[in-house]
Motif scaffolding. Structure first.
Motif, PDB file in Angstrom:
ATOM      1  N   LEU A 222      39.365  37.463  37.449  1.00  0.00           N
ATOM      2  CA  LEU A 222      40.661  37.316  38.112  1.00  0.00           C
ATOM      3  C   LEU A 222      41.415  36.090  37.611  1.00  0.00           C
ATOM      4  O   LEU A 222      42.645  36.063  37.615  1.00  0.00           O
ATOM      5  N   SER A 223      40.687  35.069  37.176  1.00  0.00           N
ATOM      6  CA  SER A 223      41.346  33.847  36.703  1.00  0.00           C
ATOM      7  C   SER A 223      42.115  34.075  35.412  1.00  0.00           C
ATOM      8  O   SER A 223      43.057  33.336  35.108  1.00  0.00           O
ATOM      9  N   ILE A 224      41.737  35.079  34.630  1.00  0.00           N
ATOM     10  CA  ILE A 224      42.417  35.367  33.362  1.00  0.00           C
ATOM     11  C   ILE A 224      43.147  36.701  33.396  1.00  0.00           C
ATOM     12  O   ILE A 224      43.701  37.126  32.382  1.00  0.00           O
ATOM     13  N   LEU A 225      43.166  37.370  34.556  1.00  0.00           N
ATOM     14  CA  LEU A 225      43.745  38.711  34.649  1.00  0.00           C
ATOM     15  C   LEU A 225      45.232  38.711  34.337  1.00  0.00           C
ATOM     16  O   LEU A 225      45.753  39.667  33.754  1.00  0.00           O
ATOM     17  N   TYR A 226      45.938  37.644  34.723  1.00  0.00           N
ATOM     18  CA  TYR A 226      47.378  37.563  34.475  1.00  0.00           C
ATOM     19  C   TYR A 226      47.661  36.424  33.503  1.00  0.00           C
ATOM     20  O   TYR A 226      47.077  35.343  33.605  1.00  0.00           O
ATOM     21  N   LEU A 227      48.559  36.687  32.572  1.00  0.00           N
ATOM     22  CA  LEU A 227      48.940  35.659  31.613  1.00  0.00           C
ATOM     23  C   LEU A 227      49.731  34.560  32.293  1.00  0.00           C
ATOM     24  O   LEU A 227      49.590  33.380  31.979  1.00  0.00           O
ATOM     25  N   ARG A 228      50.565  34.951  33.257  1.00  0.00           N
ATOM     26  CA  ARG A 228      51.362  34.001  34.033  1.00  0.00           C
ATOM     27  C   ARG A 228      51.313  34.406  35.500  1.00  0.00           C
ATOM     28  O   ARG A 228      51.358  35.595  35.809  1.00  0.00           O
ATOM     29  N   ILE A 229      51.234  33.426  36.390  1.00  0.00           N
ATOM     30  CA  ILE A 229      51.229  33.695  37.827  1.00  0.00           C
ATOM     31  C   ILE A 229      52.314  32.843  38.473  1.00  0.00           C
ATOM     32  O   ILE A 229      52.378  31.626  38.230  1.00  0.00           O
ATOM     33  N   PRO A 230      53.181  33.431  39.311  1.00  0.00           N
ATOM     34  CA  PRO A 230      54.205  32.633  39.993  1.00  0.00           C
ATOM     35  C   PRO A 230      53.578  31.568  40.881  1.00  0.00           C
ATOM     36  O   PRO A 230      52.462  31.725  41.385  1.00  0.00           O
ATOM     37  N   GLU A 231      54.303  30.486  41.068  1.00  0.00           N
ATOM     38  CA  GLU A 231      53.801  29.394  41.896  1.00  0.00           C
ATOM     39  C   GLU A 231      53.573  29.835  43.344  1.00  0.00           C
ATOM     40  O   GLU A 231      52.754  29.264  44.058  1.00  0.00           O
ATOM     41  N   THR A 232      54.308  30.867  43.765  1.00  0.00           N
ATOM     42  CA  THR A 232      54.220  31.299  45.166  1.00  0.00           C
ATOM     43  C   THR A 232      53.147  32.357  45.397  1.00  0.00           C
ATOM     44  O   THR A 232      52.999  32.840  46.518  1.00  0.00           O
TER      45      THR A 232
END
Length: 544
Positions: A222-232
């Protein structure tokens, strides 16, 4: 999920109230699904995800992923809009379908709508239809009464979705495939975890890397599942937030390479690939590319090459390829011609990076002959792709690969992720060479035969001589900036040491003053005590 307005997703262990067996809970606070959207979600082969940000196309992702984890899944969703508030419950049960011998997929669902005037829930789609579906839900779901079903909405809020996967699959040993016990803050794959203290130290380095752990650790995946994650947005696994991790942060001697795939004479897109050595190289035998599609990881550490004689060892890359389509289970890409071109380019990228940078990690650089002219044109003329080296802040630089092919004597400084020159890179400064003049001399003297001229002619279609000179000048400016930054860094380091010394001196003086103050307070307290001892008898005497 994120596109639907969710600010968090919870993944946790829960239990089936019927038999106490473990179950998997997934819950978010997104917009939820109205009854029609719920039917689309639970139906096979339907999808309305046509936006640029959504990756689903076939409509089977939820079904296949949930069925891969367990035999049965129940979904609760609450949706709120300007007109109404609805609650929907759907059941996708392999147990129900097989034990009742259904020859088609039946998905029982019940829907409610809040009556604003009475504050009660009204049944949708008719009482008879509702009663039939509810009876199936109460028999095959983890909840035996309608009240228990509705209670699941208590922690959803005004909108959101809750998914419970139960009757989890077992492995060959008869244990659940999901391991909830080895780590109370993680969910692992049973049997895949290795105790680091039981293996040799040189293997322990490998086992601790993300490239190894994502196979069996949900938290790492899960830590690498998204290239970018919104701050919210937050992913909460078993009560603890998952820290987002950018794989590019694990690399050293980084290069950024621009790749423009083409199909039927038109450019399909532009992709900047980040490539480098893992910081643990050459001790590790990991290599490959992490390929994302519309921000979601599809192929983690995709091994595009099978290295022999260590060629390619430790080379890892990261890119977002939105011009190729993922398969329905989001675990691979459709094998189109564009995907095959991408695979071929990543192979070449791996070899090229290794051949020109392996000396940085202790390997001997093998002198390689120049490839044929057709090799240049395929990369630089745009017939199948256009590839350039991209520096930080989108500053274009001539990379080592281009310099090797052009035989440019002036070398550029490969830049790291922080914009500084790479330490340990062997560099030789030579006098500037005018490529245009060299080429004219070759032609006039007749020494530049057909074989030696072909590479320059092939590259000339993409990088003209004047542009090459401009790039070299830009490279000089960047080198000067790097030296300036190094000098400023040294000055700041000295300044920090001076400030630290001053701080230590101030702290020492402060300690002395504090000690003096304490001693003065002690003397003052002693005098006060003496005064009291004298006054009390005096007062008693005058009172008598």
């Amino acid at each position: 999920m994120i596109q639907n307005g969710a600010t968090f997703v919870i993944v946790d262990k829960t239990s089936n109230p019927r038999d106490g067996s473990p179950a998997l809970l997934v819950q978010d606070d997104g917009g939820g699904m109205d009854p029609e959207a719920m039917r689309r979600c639970m139906s096979f082969g339907f999808s309305d995800k046509k936006s640029k940000s959504a990756i689903g196309q076939y409509g089977n992702g939820f079904k296949t992923s949930s069925m891969r984890l367990g035999a049965d899944v129940i979904v609760f969703s609450r949706h709120l809009d300007d007109r109404s508030l609805t609650q929907s419950i759907g059941l996708l049960s392999y147990s129900f379908l097989t034990r009742t011998c259904h020859d088609r997929i039946v998905v029982p669902m019940v829907d409610y709508e809040l009556n604003l005037s009475s504050g009660t829930l009204d049944v949708l789609h008719g009482r008879e239809h509702f009663a039939s579906n509810l009876s199936v839900l109460l028999k095959w779901s983890p909840f035996s009464t309608e009240a228990e079903l509705l209670k699941q909405f208590d922690d959803i809020g005004s909108h959101g979705t809750k998914i419970i996967i139960y009757n989890l699959w077992l492995n060959n040993d008869g244990n659940s495939e999901l391991d909830f016990d080895s780590d109370e803050k993680d969910i692992c794959i049973s049997g895949d975890t290795k105790k680091v203290d039981t293996i040799p130290a040189w293997k322990a380095v490998n086992e601790q890397l993300i490239a190894r752990r994502y196979h069996h650790s949900l938290r790492v995946y899960l830590s690498i599942l998204y290239l970018r994650i919104p701050e919210t947005f937050r992913i909460i696994l078993r009560g603890e937030i998952v820290e987002h991790h950018n794989i590019a942060d694990d690399l050293k001697y980084i290069e950024y390479i621009l790749y423009k795939p083409q199909s039927v004479g038109s450019v399909e897109g532009a992709v900047v690939s980040t490539i480098g050595f893992l910081k643990e190289a050459p001790r590790v035998n990991i290599h490959g590319f992490c390929v994302y599609h519309k921000n979601r990881l599809i192929l983690p550490f995709w091994q595009v090459v099978s290295y022999s004689d260590s060629r390619g060892r430790g080379v890892v890359g990261v890119l977002e390829a939105n011009f190729v389509e993922p398969t329905h289970n989001k675990q691979d890409f459709e094998r189109t011609s564009l995907f095959q071109k991408l695979e071929g380019r990543l192979k070449e990228m791996t070899w090229e990076y290794w051949d020109y940078h392996c000396g940085l990690i202790g390997y001997q650089i093998k002198k390689k002959s120049q490839p044929p002219a057709s090799h240049y044109s395929s990369h630089f003329t745009g017939q199948s792709s256009v590839q350039e080296s991209v520096g930080l802040n989108k500053t274009y630089m001539v990379s080592d690969r281009v310099k090797g092919r052009l035989d440019v004597a002036e070398q550029s400084i490969p830049i790291s992720s922080h914009g500084r020159s790479m330490q340990g890179l062997p560099m030789k400064r030579k006098e500037h060479v005018d490529l245009v003049k060299i080429e004219k001399v070759k032609r006039q003297a007749g020494t530049g035969g057909k074989t030696s001229l072909q590479p320059l002619n092939g590259i000339g279609n993409h990088l003209r001589d004047e542009e090459t000179q401009n790039l070299l000048q830009e490279n000089k400016k960047l080198r000067a900036k790097c030296l300036e930054y190094d000098k400023r860094g040294e000055e700041l380091t000295i300044k920090v040491e001076e400030l630290k010394n001053e701080m230590r001196e101030v702290q020492r003086e402060y300690g002395q003053l504090l000690a003096e103050l304490k001693s003065l307070d002690a003397v003052k307290d002693e005098k006060d005590v003496n005064v009291v001892e004298i006054d009390i008898p005096y007062q008693l005497q005058s009172g008598s």
